[in-house]
Design a protein around this motif. Structure first.
Motif, PDB file in Angstrom:
ATOM      1  N   LEU A  45       0.823  -1.209   0.000  1.00  0.00           N
ATOM      2  CA  LEU A  45       0.000   0.000   0.000  1.00  0.00           C
ATOM      3  C   LEU A  45       0.861   1.264   0.000  1.00  0.00           C
ATOM      4  CD1 LEU A  45      -2.842  -1.007   2.504  1.00  0.00           C
ATOM      5  CD2 LEU A  45      -3.032  -0.682   0.021  1.00  0.00           C
ATOM      6  N   ALA A  46       1.979   1.225   0.721  1.00  0.00           N
ATOM      7  CA  ALA A  46       2.877   2.381   0.751  1.00  0.00           C
ATOM      8  C   ALA A  46       3.484   2.625  -0.634  1.00  0.00           C
ATOM      9  CB  ALA A  46       3.979   2.163   1.781  1.00  0.00           C
ATOM     10  N   CYS A  47       3.875   1.560  -1.313  1.00  0.00           N
ATOM     11  CA  CYS A  47       4.426   1.693  -2.673  1.00  0.00           C
ATOM     12  C   CYS A  47       3.379   2.237  -3.635  1.00  0.00           C
ATOM     13  CB  CYS A  47       4.948   0.344  -3.156  1.00  0.00           C
ATOM     14  SG  CYS A  47       6.412  -0.250  -2.279  1.00  0.00           S
ATOM     15  N   LEU A  48       2.155   1.734  -3.524  1.00  0.00           N
ATOM     16  CA  LEU A  48       1.071   2.210  -4.382  1.00  0.00           C
ATOM     17  C   LEU A  48       0.767   3.678  -4.102  1.00  0.00           C
ATOM     18  CD1 LEU A  48      -1.386  -0.841  -4.294  1.00  0.00           C
ATOM     19  CD2 LEU A  48       0.077  -0.103  -6.195  1.00  0.00           C
ATOM     20  N   ALA A  49       0.818   4.066  -2.835  1.00  0.00           N
ATOM     21  CA  ALA A  49       0.562   5.462  -2.478  1.00  0.00           C
ATOM     22  C   ALA A  49       1.642   6.373  -3.056  1.00  0.00           C
ATOM     23  CB  ALA A  49       0.501   5.612  -0.958  1.00  0.00           C
ATOM     24  N   GLY A  50       2.890   5.937  -2.968  1.00  0.00           N
ATOM     25  CA  GLY A  50       3.978   6.724  -3.543  1.00  0.00           C
ATOM     26  C   GLY A  50       3.824   6.892  -5.045  1.00  0.00           C
ATOM     27  N   ALA A  51       3.478   5.790  -5.726  1.00  0.00           N
ATOM     28  CA  ALA A  51       3.266   5.862  -7.176  1.00  0.00           C
ATOM     29  C   ALA A  51       2.076   6.757  -7.507  1.00  0.00           C
ATOM     30  CB  ALA A  51       3.047   4.455  -7.739  1.00  0.00           C
ATOM     31  N   ALA A  52       1.025   6.692  -6.680  1.00  0.00           N
ATOM     32  CA  ALA A  52      -0.169   7.508  -6.915  1.00  0.00           C
ATOM     33  C   ALA A  52       0.147   9.000  -6.794  1.00  0.00           C
ATOM     34  CB  ALA A  52      -1.273   7.119  -5.933  1.00  0.00           C
ATOM     35  N   ILE A  53       1.009   9.350  -5.840  1.00  0.00           N
ATOM     36  CA  ILE A  53       1.388  10.755  -5.671  1.00  0.00           C
ATOM     37  C   ILE A  53       2.105  11.273  -6.917  1.00  0.00           C
ATOM     38  CG2 ILE A  53       2.902  12.319  -4.385  1.00  0.00           C
ATOM     39  CD1 ILE A  53       2.307  10.628  -1.890  1.00  0.00           C
ATOM     40  N   LEU A  54       3.043  10.487  -7.421  1.00  0.00           N
ATOM     41  CA  LEU A  54       3.790  10.900  -8.618  1.00  0.00           C
ATOM     42  C   LEU A  54       2.872  10.942  -9.837  1.00  0.00           C
ATOM     43  CD1 LEU A  54       7.109   8.897  -8.086  1.00  0.00           C
ATOM     44  CD2 LEU A  54       6.684  11.325  -7.644  1.00  0.00           C
ATOM     45  N   PHE A  55       1.956   9.977  -9.934  1.00  0.00           N
ATOM     46  CA  PHE A  55       1.013   9.947 -11.049  1.00  0.00           C
ATOM     47  C   PHE A  55       0.080  11.153 -10.997  1.00  0.00           C
ATOM     48  CE2 PHE A  55      -2.853   7.960 -13.129  1.00  0.00           C
ATOM     49  CZ  PHE A  55      -2.316   7.973 -14.402  1.00  0.00           C
ATOM     50  N   PHE A  56      -0.377  11.498  -9.795  1.00  0.00           N
ATOM     51  CA  PHE A  56      -1.236  12.664  -9.620  1.00  0.00           C
ATOM     52  C   PHE A  56      -0.507  13.941 -10.037  1.00  0.00           C
ATOM     53  CE2 PHE A  56      -2.744  16.183  -6.904  1.00  0.00           C
ATOM     54  CZ  PHE A  56      -4.083  16.208  -7.260  1.00  0.00           C
ATOM     55  N   MET A  57       0.755  14.068  -9.645  1.00  0.00           N
ATOM     56  CA  MET A  57       1.544  15.235 -10.057  1.00  0.00           C
ATOM     57  C   MET A  57       1.655  15.316 -11.576  1.00  0.00           C
ATOM     58  SD  MET A  57       4.748  15.580  -7.415  1.00  0.00           S
ATOM     59  CE  MET A  57       5.469  16.829  -8.516  1.00  0.00           C
ATOM     60  N   ALA A  58       1.901  14.158 -12.213  1.00  0.00           N
ATOM     61  CA  ALA A  58       2.043  14.137 -13.669  1.00  0.00           C
ATOM     62  C   ALA A  58       0.756  14.606 -14.352  1.00  0.00           C
ATOM     63  CB  ALA A  58       2.420  12.737 -14.138  1.00  0.00           C
ATOM     64  N   LEU A  59      -0.384  14.183 -13.820  1.00  0.00           N
ATOM     65  CA  LEU A  59      -1.664  14.588 -14.400  1.00  0.00           C
ATOM     66  C   LEU A  59      -1.904  16.081 -14.217  1.00  0.00           C
ATOM     67  CD1 LEU A  59      -3.895  11.606 -13.232  1.00  0.00           C
ATOM     68  CD2 LEU A  59      -3.111  12.064 -15.566  1.00  0.00           C
ATOM     69  N   ARG A  60      -1.606  16.604 -13.022  1.00  0.00           N
ATOM     70  CA  ARG A  60      -1.842  18.017 -12.753  1.00  0.00           C
ATOM     71  C   ARG A  60      -0.896  18.924 -13.539  1.00  0.00           C
ATOM     72  NH1 ARG A  60      -4.695  19.509  -8.297  1.00  0.00           N
ATOM     73  NH2 ARG A  60      -4.617  21.515  -9.392  1.00  0.00           N
ATOM     74  N   LEU A  61       0.263  18.376 -13.942  1.00  0.00           N
ATOM     75  CA  LEU A  61       1.236  19.161 -14.712  1.00  0.00           C
ATOM     76  C   LEU A  61       1.218  18.791 -16.195  1.00  0.00           C
ATOM     77  CD1 LEU A  61       4.216  19.042 -12.192  1.00  0.00           C
ATOM     78  CD2 LEU A  61       2.724  20.982 -12.662  1.00  0.00           C
ATOM     79  N   LEU A  62       0.176  18.113 -16.623  1.00  0.00           N
ATOM     80  CA  LEU A  62       0.080  17.639 -18.006  1.00  0.00           C
ATOM     81  C   LEU A  62       0.190  18.763 -19.035  1.00  0.00           C
ATOM     82  CD1 LEU A  62      -0.672  15.303 -20.022  1.00  0.00           C
ATOM     83  CD2 LEU A  62      -3.058  15.951 -19.661  1.00  0.00           C
ATOM     84  N   LEU A  63      -0.312  19.945 -18.683  1.00  0.00           N
ATOM     85  CA  LEU A  63      -0.432  21.035 -19.662  1.00  0.00           C
ATOM     86  C   LEU A  63       0.816  21.885 -19.796  1.00  0.00           C
ATOM     87  CD1 LEU A  63      -4.025  22.312 -18.786  1.00  0.00           C
ATOM     88  CD2 LEU A  63      -3.346  20.490 -20.347  1.00  0.00           C
ATOM     89  N   VAL A  64       1.835  21.629 -19.008  1.00  0.00           N
ATOM     90  CA  VAL A  64       2.987  22.537 -18.939  1.00  0.00           C
ATOM     91  C   VAL A  64       3.626  22.770 -20.306  1.00  0.00           C
ATOM     92  CG1 VAL A  64       5.319  22.815 -18.043  1.00  0.00           C
ATOM     93  CG2 VAL A  64       3.487  22.062 -16.533  1.00  0.00           C
TER      94      VAL A  64
ATOM     95  N   LYS B  83      -7.286  21.487 -11.852  1.00  0.00           N
ATOM     96  CA  LYS B  83      -7.907  21.172 -10.563  1.00  0.00           C
ATOM     97  C   LYS B  83      -9.277  20.522 -10.777  1.00  0.00           C
ATOM     98  CE  LYS B  83      -9.362  23.241  -6.172  1.00  0.00           C
ATOM     99  NZ  LYS B  83      -9.486  24.499  -5.378  1.00  0.00           N
ATOM    100  N   GLY B  84      -9.507  19.409 -10.121  1.00  0.00           N
ATOM    101  CA  GLY B  84     -10.780  18.707 -10.211  1.00  0.00           C
ATOM    102  C   GLY B  84     -10.909  17.800 -11.419  1.00  0.00           C
ATOM    103  N   HIS B  85      -9.844  17.696 -12.234  1.00  0.00           N
ATOM    104  CA  HIS B  85      -9.928  16.903 -13.467  1.00  0.00           C
ATOM    105  C   HIS B  85      -8.959  15.719 -13.478  1.00  0.00           C
ATOM    106  CE1 HIS B  85     -12.519  19.940 -15.248  1.00  0.00           C
ATOM    107  NE2 HIS B  85     -11.629  20.875 -14.967  1.00  0.00           N
ATOM    108  N   ALA B  86      -8.279  15.460 -12.367  1.00  0.00           N
ATOM    109  CA  ALA B  86      -7.246  14.427 -12.354  1.00  0.00           C
ATOM    110  C   ALA B  86      -7.804  13.050 -12.705  1.00  0.00           C
ATOM    111  CB  ALA B  86      -6.562  14.392 -10.993  1.00  0.00           C
TER     112      ALA B  86
END
Length: 267
Positions: A152-171, A191-194
Motif C-alpha cells: 500500500l505504501a508503494c502504491l501510495a507513492g506511485a499515486a502521488i507521482l502519477f497525480f503530479m504528472a496529471l496536474r502538470l500535463l499542460l505545462v 484542478k478537479g480533473h485528475a
C-alpha cells in the motif's frame, strides 16, 4: 467555473492530433530514435570510452527530445510560437519537482521494509545483513499484513507521482502556446480533473507505453552484446515509444483546448 471534460472526446482528439503531427515531426522523430540508440550504446559498450559518455548521450536525448516536443506541439497547435529554451526550462523544472518529491518518497520506501521486517520478527536487519537474506525475508513477508502495508505504501507513492504528472500535463503545451515558461501556473487549470485525465491517459499513455515495453521485452535476446546490438536495442525501443509520445502530447493539447482560462467551454 469547472468545465466538464468528456473522456472519449479527449482521447479521440488526442489521437487525431497525434496523426496530424506525425508527418511534420518525421525528421526529428528519426533523430530521436537515433539518439535513443546512441544512449544505449553509451551506457553499454560505449561506457569504455569514459565516464562522460552516458552523460553526454543523455544530454543529446534531452536536447533532441525538446526539439521533438516543440515540433509536435507546433503542429498540433497550428502555431509558430514557442521557444526551445523556455520549453527546456519548463521540462527541467518538472524534472526537479519530481526529483524533490521522489527523493522523499524513495527514502521512506527504502527504510520502510527494514522497519516492517523488524516489526514482523522475521529477520534482524542491520548493515551487515546479506542482501539475499533481506530479499528472502521480504518475499516471505509479502503475503502477511506487514507485506500489505508495504504494498500500500508503494502504491501510495506511485499515486502521488502519477497525480503530479496529471496536474502538470499542460505545462509543455501551454508553454509553447503562450510563449511563456509555464510550470506550476497550469496547476489550477487541471484542478478537479485528475480522475478524468487519468482515465483518458489509459488510452494515450498507459496502453501504448505498455505495448512498447512488452514488445521491447520480447526482443531483448535478439540484439546481443555487440555495439550494433546495443544501438539497435535503444533505437528500436525509442521507435516503439513514438505512439506513446505522440499520444501523450496529443492529450496535453486536447486538454489545453478545454482547460485554458481563455478557452470556450465545449458543448
Amino acid at each position: 467555473m469547472t468545465r466538464d471534460l468528456s473522456i472519449p472526446s479527449l482521447v479521440s482528439e488526442a489521437w487525431s492530433l497525434a496523426l496530424k503531427a506525425a508527418r511534420p515531426s518525421l525528421v526529428i522523430m528519426l533523430a530521436l530514435i537515433v539518439a535513443g540508440g546512441v544512449y544505449t550504446f553509451a551506457v553499454g559498450p560505449g561506457s569504455s570510452m569514459g565516464d562522460a559518455a552516458p552523460a553526454i548521450a543523455a544530454l543529446v536525448v534531452f536536447v533532441v527530445g525538446i526539439e521533438f516536443s516543440l515540433v509536435v506541439y507546433r503542429a498540433m497547435l497550428d502555431t509558430g510560437t514557442g521557444d526551445r529554451l523556455r520549453l527546456a526550462h519548463a521540462n527541467l523544472a518538472i524534472y526537479v519537482a519530481f526529483l524533490f518529491v521522489g527523493v522523499f518518497i524513495g527514502f521512506f520506501l527504502l527504510i520502510l521494509p527494514g522497519i516492517l521486517l523488524k516489526a514482523s520478527g522475521r529477520v534482524d536487519v542491520d548493515a551487515e545483513t546479506p542482501p539475499e537474506v533481506v530479499q528472502a525475508a521480504l518475499i516471505d513477508m509479502l503475503p502477511t499484513a506487514y507485506g500489505a502495508v508495504l504494498i500500500l505504501a508503494c502504491l501510495a507513492g506511485a499515486a502521488i507521482l502519477f497525480f503530479m504528472a496529471l496536474r502538470l500535463l499542460l505545462v509543455g503545451a501551454a508553454t509553447v502556446a503562450t510563449g511563456q515558461t509555464l510550470v506550476f501556473r497550469t496547476w489550477p487549470w487541471t484542478k478537479g480533473h485528475a480522475v478524468k485525465l487519468g482515465l483518458a491517459g489509459l488510452a494515450t499513455h498507459i496502453l501504448p507505453f505498455a505495448v512498447a515495453v512488452l514488445i521491447n521485452w520480447t526482443l531483448r535476446d535478439i540484439w546481443g552484446d555487440s555495439a550494433i546490438g546495443a544501438f539497435l536495442s535503444g533505437a528500436i525501443g525509442m521507435a516503439l515509444l513514438v505512439p506513446f509520445l505522440l499520444g501523450g502530447h496529443g492529450l496535453a493539447v486536447a486538454t489545453l483546448h478545454q482547460l485554458h482560462p481563455g478557452a470556450e467551454p465545449s458543448e
